[in-house]
Motif scaffolding. Sequence first.
Motif, PDB file in Angstrom:
ATOM      1  N   LEU A  73       0.830  -1.202   0.000  1.00 34.09           N
ATOM      2  CA  LEU A  73       0.000   0.000   0.000  1.00 34.09           C
ATOM      3  C   LEU A  73       0.865   1.253   0.000  1.00 34.09           C
ATOM      4  O   LEU A  73       0.614   2.193  -0.766  1.00 34.09           O
ATOM      5  CB  LEU A  73      -0.917   0.002   1.225  1.00 34.09           C
ATOM      6  N   VAL A  74       1.890   1.283   0.842  1.00 40.73           N
ATOM      7  CA  VAL A  74       2.788   2.442   0.901  1.00 40.73           C
ATOM      8  C   VAL A  74       3.444   2.677  -0.457  1.00 40.73           C
ATOM      9  O   VAL A  74       3.502   3.808  -0.950  1.00 40.73           O
ATOM     10  CB  VAL A  74       3.854   2.239   1.988  1.00 40.73           C
ATOM     11  N   ASP A  75       3.929   1.620  -1.082  1.00 37.78           N
ATOM     12  CA  ASP A  75       4.581   1.762  -2.381  1.00 37.78           C
ATOM     13  C   ASP A  75       3.623   2.339  -3.423  1.00 37.78           C
ATOM     14  O   ASP A  75       4.003   3.195  -4.232  1.00 37.78           O
ATOM     15  CB  ASP A  75       5.104   0.407  -2.863  1.00 37.78           C
ATOM     16  N   ARG A  76       2.389   1.856  -3.423  1.00 34.93           N
ATOM     17  CA  ARG A  76       1.401   2.352  -4.393  1.00 34.93           C
ATOM     18  C   ARG A  76       1.075   3.821  -4.132  1.00 34.93           C
ATOM     19  O   ARG A  76       0.946   4.629  -5.063  1.00 34.93           O
ATOM     20  CB  ARG A  76       0.113   1.525  -4.322  1.00 34.93           C
ATOM     21  N   TYR A 129       1.531   7.221  -6.563  1.00 35.54           N
ATOM     22  CA  TYR A 129       0.456   8.172  -6.875  1.00 35.54           C
ATOM     23  C   TYR A 129       0.747   9.579  -6.387  1.00 35.54           C
ATOM     24  O   TYR A 129      -0.127  10.441  -6.408  1.00 35.54           O
ATOM     25  CB  TYR A 129      -0.860   7.698  -6.244  1.00 35.54           C
ATOM     26  N   HIS A 130       1.969   9.829  -5.922  1.00 31.76           N
ATOM     27  CA  HIS A 130       2.374  11.151  -5.438  1.00 31.76           C
ATOM     28  C   HIS A 130       1.682  11.544  -4.137  1.00 31.76           C
ATOM     29  O   HIS A 130       1.473  12.734  -3.877  1.00 31.76           O
ATOM     30  CB  HIS A 130       2.119  12.228  -6.496  1.00 31.76           C
ATOM     31  N   ALA A 131       1.300  10.580  -3.333  1.00 32.42           N
ATOM     32  CA  ALA A 131       0.765  10.877  -2.005  1.00 32.42           C
ATOM     33  C   ALA A 131       1.923  10.997  -1.016  1.00 32.42           C
ATOM     34  O   ALA A 131       3.034  10.520  -1.273  1.00 32.42           O
ATOM     35  CB  ALA A 131      -0.188   9.772  -1.557  1.00 32.42           C
ATOM     36  N   LEU A 132       1.665  11.644   0.116  1.00 35.35           N
ATOM     37  CA  LEU A 132       2.614  11.692   1.222  1.00 35.35           C
ATOM     38  C   LEU A 132       2.297  10.531   2.152  1.00 35.35           C
ATOM     39  O   LEU A 132       1.128  10.165   2.333  1.00 35.35           O
ATOM     40  CB  LEU A 132       2.490  13.010   1.984  1.00 35.35           C
ATOM     41  N   VAL A 133       3.312   9.947   2.770  1.00 41.57           N
ATOM     42  CA  VAL A 133       3.103   8.778   3.629  1.00 41.57           C
ATOM     43  C   VAL A 133       3.896   8.919   4.920  1.00 41.57           C
ATOM     44  O   VAL A 133       5.065   9.309   4.900  1.00 41.57           O
ATOM     45  CB  VAL A 133       3.522   7.475   2.920  1.00 41.57           C
ATOM     46  N   ARG A 134       3.242   8.590   6.024  1.00 39.37           N
ATOM     47  CA  ARG A 134       3.906   8.471   7.320  1.00 39.37           C
ATOM     48  C   ARG A 134       3.548   7.104   7.870  1.00 39.37           C
ATOM     49  O   ARG A 134       2.394   6.686   7.792  1.00 39.37           O
ATOM     50  CB  ARG A 134       3.441   9.558   8.299  1.00 39.37           C
ATOM     51  N   GLN A 135       4.534   6.413   8.438  1.00 37.90           N
ATOM     52  CA  GLN A 135       4.275   5.116   9.039  1.00 37.90           C
ATOM     53  C   GLN A 135       4.527   5.204  10.541  1.00 37.90           C
ATOM     54  O   GLN A 135       5.587   5.661  10.972  1.00 37.90           O
ATOM     55  CB  GLN A 135       5.163   4.037   8.412  1.00 37.90           C
ATOM     56  N   VAL A 136       3.553   4.775  11.319  1.00 37.10           N
ATOM     57  CA  VAL A 136       3.648   4.824  12.771  1.00 37.10           C
ATOM     58  C   VAL A 136       3.739   3.401  13.294  1.00 37.10           C
ATOM     59  O   VAL A 136       2.794   2.624  13.148  1.00 37.10           O
ATOM     60  CB  VAL A 136       2.421   5.531  13.380  1.00 37.10           C
ATOM     61  N   GLY A 162       7.686   6.571  10.238  1.00 41.65           N
ATOM     62  CA  GLY A 162       7.312   7.725  11.029  1.00 41.65           C
ATOM     63  C   GLY A 162       7.692   9.045  10.398  1.00 41.65           C
ATOM     64  O   GLY A 162       7.217  10.080  10.826  1.00 41.65           O
ATOM     65  N   GLY A 163       8.529   9.080   9.381  1.00 37.90           N
ATOM     66  CA  GLY A 163       8.910  10.335   8.761  1.00 37.90           C
ATOM     67  C   GLY A 163       7.996  10.669   7.614  1.00 37.90           C
ATOM     68  O   GLY A 163       7.337   9.819   7.050  1.00 37.90           O
ATOM     69  N   SER A 164       7.939  11.953   7.252  1.00 42.46           N
ATOM     70  CA  SER A 164       7.131  12.334   6.111  1.00 42.46           C
ATOM     71  C   SER A 164       7.895  12.046   4.832  1.00 42.46           C
ATOM     72  O   SER A 164       9.117  12.020   4.816  1.00 42.46           O
ATOM     73  CB  SER A 164       6.784  13.828   6.174  1.00 42.46           C
ATOM     74  N   VAL A 165       7.161  11.823   3.766  1.00 45.43           N
ATOM     75  CA  VAL A 165       7.762  11.492   2.482  1.00 45.43           C
ATOM     76  C   VAL A 165       7.234  12.452   1.444  1.00 45.43           C
ATOM     77  O   VAL A 165       6.026  12.611   1.296  1.00 45.43           O
ATOM     78  CB  VAL A 165       7.403  10.044   2.074  1.00 45.43           C
ATOM     79  N   GLU A 166       8.096  13.134   0.763  1.00 43.09           N
ATOM     80  CA  GLU A 166       7.653  14.029  -0.290  1.00 43.09           C
ATOM     81  C   GLU A 166       7.024  13.224  -1.414  1.00 43.09           C
ATOM     82  O   GLU A 166       7.334  12.052  -1.603  1.00 43.09           O
ATOM     83  CB  GLU A 166       8.836  14.850  -0.826  1.00 43.09           C
ATOM     84  N   PRO A 167       6.116  13.833  -2.174  1.00 52.92           N
ATOM     85  CA  PRO A 167       5.426  13.094  -3.219  1.00 52.92           C
ATOM     86  C   PRO A 167       6.384  12.357  -4.140  1.00 52.92           C
ATOM     87  O   PRO A 167       7.297  12.950  -4.711  1.00 52.92           O
ATOM     88  CB  PRO A 167       4.674  14.200  -3.978  1.00 52.92           C
ATOM     89  N   GLY A 168       6.191  11.052  -4.245  1.00 55.95           N
ATOM     90  CA  GLY A 168       6.976  10.257  -5.170  1.00 55.95           C
ATOM     91  C   GLY A 168       8.402  10.008  -4.751  1.00 55.95           C
ATOM     92  O   GLY A 168       9.215   9.540  -5.546  1.00 55.95           O
ATOM     93  N   SER A 169       8.760  10.310  -3.498  1.00 59.05           N
ATOM     94  CA  SER A 169      10.147  10.135  -3.088  1.00 59.05           C
ATOM     95  C   SER A 169      10.210   9.331  -1.807  1.00 59.05           C
ATOM     96  O   SER A 169       9.212   9.106  -1.135  1.00 59.05           O
ATOM     97  CB  SER A 169      10.817  11.496  -2.872  1.00 59.05           C
TER      98      SER A 169
END
Length: 240
Positions: free
Chosen positions: A28-31, A35-42, A59-66
């Motif tokens: 899910l995170v990879d997808r 899609y250029h979403a931001l992801v944080r994992q807790v 736990g860190g923020s991820v810039e779109p697509g990175s």
Amino acid sequence: MSRDYRLAGQGSASVPAGAAPGIAAQVLVDRLLDYHALVRQVPAVATATPAGPSGVATGGSVEPGSVVGGSAEPSSVAGAVAAALAERRVRRLVRPAGLPASWLAELAQLAELPEGVELLEDDPPLSVRDLDAADGVITGCVLAIAETGTIVLDGGPGQGRRALTLIPDYHLVVVREDQIVASVADAIAHLDGAGATRPLTWISGPSATSDIELNRVEGVHGPRTLEVIVVHAAAGQEFG
């Protein structure tokens, strides 16, 4: 003519049937990143921040697509929510009825936003003008689909009516690991089994469209920014 469709419970191309929940969460995170979403994992237990299997810092923020290699880890969902809102400079936040109060427990500690965060309640229903003037909305979801990177809202507690997630420019959504299913077939089976009769909203990344020359434009008919907090469970842990 018989057709060999993949059915509920048979997994997906990326998440085999019987796979550990963590595999579905990582897919899910990879997808979402695709899609250029931001992801944080807790994580269930706050520790030093290791990079995930695909290099996403827990736990860190991820810039779109990175992806990034590490950052300060929030100690809880509330910490992740507070960090996300601070980074986006969100001052006016729409909160649907039924949203867990614990998710917003650390907003008062945001030194980055000295004026605080104004919570907008949708009762009575906010006008389109009020929703458009808000900086963002926070919701939960009914489930998420790993294979397609899709988040599904059914208007239940903590999700609100459809307009709340279609008008504000920023949508922050919390997804628990036990809400992630492998495939669309699994999602349909779950929704049908739950007797869902409310309108469904299926979200795969920020809103986007393409013109005849296939130039992609985001934010034309919905949020320009989708940020997802994926909440992992420890071994044997069950969410209440």
